[in-house]
Motif scaffolding. Sequence first.
Motif, PDB file in Angstrom:
ATOM      1  N   GLN A  77       0.871  -1.135  -0.088  1.00 44.32           N
ATOM      2  CA  GLN A  77       0.090  -0.054   0.006  1.00 44.32           C
ATOM      3  C   GLN A  77       0.738   1.222  -0.065  1.00 44.32           C
ATOM      4  O   GLN A  77       0.581   2.276  -0.896  1.00 44.32           O
ATOM      5  N   ALA A  78       1.777   1.143   0.944  1.00 41.98           N
ATOM      6  CA  ALA A  78       2.882   2.379   0.831  1.00 41.98           C
ATOM      7  C   ALA A  78       3.654   2.649  -0.285  1.00 41.98           C
ATOM      8  O   ALA A  78       3.682   3.626  -0.855  1.00 41.98           O
ATOM      9  N   ASP A  79       4.123   1.563  -1.066  1.00 38.34           N
ATOM     10  CA  ASP A  79       4.687   1.860  -2.454  1.00 38.34           C
ATOM     11  C   ASP A  79       3.539   2.197  -3.550  1.00 38.34           C
ATOM     12  O   ASP A  79       3.982   2.898  -4.467  1.00 38.34           O
ATOM     13  N   ALA A  80       2.251   1.790  -3.377  1.00 32.18           N
ATOM     14  CA  ALA A  80       1.396   2.379  -4.299  1.00 32.18           C
ATOM     15  C   ALA A  80       1.172   3.936  -4.211  1.00 32.18           C
ATOM     16  O   ALA A  80       0.974   4.548  -5.132  1.00 32.18           O
ATOM     17  N   ASP A  81       1.039   4.165  -2.835  1.00 31.32           N
ATOM     18  CA  ASP A  81       0.889   5.796  -2.593  1.00 31.32           C
ATOM     19  C   ASP A  81       1.956   6.669  -3.041  1.00 31.32           C
ATOM     20  O   ASP A  81       1.998   7.708  -3.502  1.00 31.32           O
ATOM     21  N   LEU A  82       3.341   6.016  -2.718  1.00 26.83           N
ATOM     22  CA  LEU A  82       4.668   6.447  -3.116  1.00 26.83           C
ATOM     23  C   LEU A  82       4.835   6.706  -4.607  1.00 26.83           C
ATOM     24  O   LEU A  82       5.359   7.738  -5.272  1.00 26.83           O
ATOM     25  N   ALA A  83       4.104   5.862  -5.438  1.00 25.05           N
ATOM     26  CA  ALA A  83       4.227   5.860  -7.028  1.00 25.05           C
ATOM     27  C   ALA A  83       3.525   7.213  -7.285  1.00 25.05           C
ATOM     28  O   ALA A  83       3.921   7.434  -8.433  1.00 25.05           O
ATOM     29  N   GLN A  84       2.630   7.777  -6.650  1.00 25.68           N
ATOM     30  CA  GLN A  84       2.139   8.921  -7.085  1.00 25.68           C
ATOM     31  C   GLN A  84       3.011  10.064  -6.931  1.00 25.68           C
ATOM     32  O   GLN A  84       2.752  11.154  -7.713  1.00 25.68           O
ATOM     33  N   TRP A  85       4.113  10.007  -6.162  1.00 27.73           N
ATOM     34  CA  TRP A  85       5.239  11.209  -5.783  1.00 27.73           C
ATOM     35  C   TRP A  85       6.606  10.584  -6.503  1.00 27.73           C
ATOM     36  O   TRP A  85       7.223  11.663  -6.217  1.00 27.73           O
TER      37      TRP A  85
END
Length: 121
Positions: A77-85
């Motif tokens: 989940q954190a990597d998916a959120d990081l992908a936006q940044w």
Amino acid sequence: MDVLVAAGTVSIWVGRFGEEDALYDYVDFRYPSDGGWSPFTRDHGLDWVDEDFAEAAWWREPYSFADHSYGDSFAPQADADLAQWSSEVNSAYLLYDIDARQLPRSETSPLTFLGAYHYRK
């Protein structure tokens, strides 16, 4: 401000630093006679965090939270959120057993709150 102590939750902030030392200078604690603090804790209005339950990371290549403590439980989940940044950030600061979702956003910090994630030991 006191943050909510929440066992099993990791709060993550992300940002951009020109070099790794600059990140560590920002999150490392100083210990004058009036107690420990860091520029990070001051910018975010935190009265106290346990630096033994904190991790910082600076990277040049694509990054995953999987290599952090307990990362296998929260990295997807954190990597998916990081992908936006991903093109905008190269640094992260993680605080374990803290749920920082209720903290006001800092206008001065080079780190922005990414999210709070459940982790398993």
